[in-house]
Design a protein around this motif. Structure first.
Motif, PDB file in Angstrom:
ATOM      1  N   TRP A  10       9.960   2.185 -41.460  1.00 47.61           N
ATOM      2  CA  TRP A  10       8.775   1.745 -40.734  1.00 47.61           C
ATOM      3  C   TRP A  10       9.137   0.887 -39.527  1.00 47.61           C
ATOM      4  O   TRP A  10       8.405   0.860 -38.552  1.00 47.61           O
ATOM      5  N   ARG A  11      10.286   0.209 -39.578  1.00 49.57           N
ATOM      6  CA  ARG A  11      10.674  -0.635 -38.441  1.00 49.57           C
ATOM      7  C   ARG A  11      11.007   0.200 -37.210  1.00 49.57           C
ATOM      8  O   ARG A  11      10.604  -0.134 -36.092  1.00 49.57           O
ATOM      9  N   GLN A  12      11.747   1.289 -37.417  1.00 48.31           N
ATOM     10  CA  GLN A  12      12.078   2.162 -36.295  1.00 48.31           C
ATOM     11  C   GLN A  12      10.818   2.851 -35.757  1.00 48.31           C
ATOM     12  O   GLN A  12      10.655   3.007 -34.548  1.00 48.31           O
ATOM     13  N   LEU A  13       9.917   3.252 -36.653  1.00 45.65           N
ATOM     14  CA  LEU A  13       8.671   3.864 -36.221  1.00 45.65           C
ATOM     15  C   LEU A  13       7.838   2.877 -35.402  1.00 45.65           C
ATOM     16  O   LEU A  13       7.303   3.226 -34.352  1.00 45.65           O
ATOM     17  N   LEU A  14       7.789   1.637 -35.857  1.00 50.00           N
ATOM     18  CA  LEU A  14       7.058   0.606 -35.116  1.00 50.00           C
ATOM     19  C   LEU A  14       7.692   0.361 -33.753  1.00 50.00           C
ATOM     20  O   LEU A  14       6.987   0.192 -32.752  1.00 50.00           O
ATOM     21  N   LEU A  15       9.010   0.378 -33.695  1.00 51.28           N
ATOM     22  CA  LEU A  15       9.711   0.185 -32.422  1.00 51.28           C
ATOM     23  C   LEU A  15       9.399   1.315 -31.444  1.00 51.28           C
ATOM     24  O   LEU A  15       9.072   1.077 -30.276  1.00 51.28           O
ATOM     25  N   VAL A  16       9.454   2.551 -31.913  1.00 53.33           N
ATOM     26  CA  VAL A  16       9.170   3.703 -31.058  1.00 53.33           C
ATOM     27  C   VAL A  16       7.708   3.681 -30.606  1.00 53.33           C
ATOM     28  O   VAL A  16       7.403   3.926 -29.429  1.00 53.33           O
ATOM     29  N   LEU A  17       6.800   3.371 -31.517  1.00 52.31           N
ATOM     30  CA  LEU A  17       5.381   3.304 -31.154  1.00 52.31           C
ATOM     31  C   LEU A  17       5.105   2.196 -30.137  1.00 52.31           C
ATOM     32  O   LEU A  17       4.280   2.363 -29.238  1.00 52.31           O
ATOM     33  N   SER A  18       5.805   1.081 -30.250  1.00 49.13           N
ATOM     34  CA  SER A  18       5.595  -0.003 -29.282  1.00 49.13           C
ATOM     35  C   SER A  18       6.108   0.388 -27.897  1.00 49.13           C
ATOM     36  O   SER A  18       5.492   0.035 -26.884  1.00 49.13           O
ATOM     37  N   VAL A  19       7.193   1.130 -27.830  1.00 44.70           N
ATOM     38  CA  VAL A  19       7.698   1.600 -26.536  1.00 44.70           C
ATOM     39  C   VAL A  19       6.711   2.591 -25.910  1.00 44.70           C
ATOM     40  O   VAL A  19       6.402   2.513 -24.719  1.00 44.70           O
ATOM     41  N   VAL A  20       6.189   3.501 -26.718  1.00 44.82           N
ATOM     42  CA  VAL A  20       5.210   4.470 -26.217  1.00 44.82           C
ATOM     43  C   VAL A  20       3.943   3.748 -25.767  1.00 44.82           C
ATOM     44  O   VAL A  20       3.400   4.031 -24.683  1.00 44.82           O
ATOM     45  N   PHE A  21       3.467   2.806 -26.568  1.00 41.35           N
ATOM     46  CA  PHE A  21       2.259   2.055 -26.218  1.00 41.35           C
ATOM     47  C   PHE A  21       2.460   1.274 -24.920  1.00 41.35           C
ATOM     48  O   PHE A  21       1.575   1.240 -24.065  1.00 41.35           O
ATOM     49  N   ALA A  22       3.620   0.647 -24.749  1.00 39.16           N
ATOM     50  CA  ALA A  22       3.891  -0.104 -23.515  1.00 39.16           C
ATOM     51  C   ALA A  22       3.887   0.815 -22.299  1.00 39.16           C
ATOM     52  O   ALA A  22       3.362   0.455 -21.238  1.00 39.16           O
TER      53      ALA A  22
END
Length: 160
Positions: free
Chosen positions: A44-56
Motif C-alpha cells: 500500500w505504501r508504493q501504491l500511495l506513492l504512485v497515486l500521490s505523484v499522479v495526483f500532483a
C-alpha cells in the motif's frame, strides 16, 4: 530618494514557470519510481506513492490551465491585479518576490482580509517595462511620516 515608477505589466501563462513545474514533477516521479524499484515489497505504501505523484501531476496541470491573463498594476502606493474573471481580481495589495530568476519572477500578492494570490511574471511578456516592474517590486512602501529632519528626533529634550 525617488519612489518606484507606476507600471502596468501583463500577467498570463508563463512558459518558464511551466518548465520549472514540469522538471520538478519529473524529478519527483523519478524519485518515486526509484523508490518503488529499490524496495521490492509492492504494498500500500508504493501504491500511495504512485497515486500521490499522479495526483500532483493532475493538480499542477489543472492549475496551469486555469492561469488566466490579466494586468498587474502598481500606482506608486498599492498593487492591483485585474483579470477577465472579476472574482480573481486583487486590489490594494502588497507584493513580495518569492522567487527571482532575473527574467522570471514568482510574486505573492497579499490583500488584507483575503487569501494570497500567486503570480508568475516574465521578461518576455514586455521587455521594455521589465526594469520598471522589478524596481517597483523591490521598492520600499512609502511611509506615512513626513520627510522632515529625522535626525532631530534623536536629540535630547533639553538641547537648545
Amino acid at each position: 530618494m525617488h519612489s518606484a515608477p507606476s507600471v502596468n505589466y501583463p500577467v498570463g501563462r508563463s512558459r518558464g514557470a511551466t518548465r520549472i513545474l514540469v522538471v520538478l514533477w519529473a524529478l519527483g516521479a523519478c524519485c518515486a519510481g526509484a523508490s518503488c524499484y529499490l524496495f521490492d515489497s509492492a504494498g500500500w505504501r508504493q501504491l500511495l506513492l504512485v497515486l500521490s505523484v499522479v495526483f500532483a501531476g493532475v493538480a499542477a496541470g489543472f492549475g496551469l490551465r486555469r492561469d488566466g491573463a490579466g494586468v498587474l498594476h502598481f500606482d506608486g502606493l498599492q498593487w492591483s491585479l485585474s483579470s477577465a474573471d472579476a472574482a480573481r481580481g486583487v486590489r490594494n495589495a502588497r507584493v513580495l518576490a518569492a522567487l527571482d530568476f532575473q527574467s522570471l519572477m514568482l510574486l505573492r500578492l497579499t490583500e488584507p482580509g483575503r487569501a494570497r494570490h500567486w503570480v508568475w511574471i516574465e521578461q518576455r511578456a514586455m521587455p521594455e517595462r521589465w526594469r520598471d516592474v522589478r524596481r517597483a517590486v523591490y521598492s520600499r512602501p512609502p511611509s506615512a511620516e513626513p520627510a522632515g529632519d529625522s535626525w532631530r528626533a534623536t536629540a535630547p529634550a533639553d538641547a537648545p
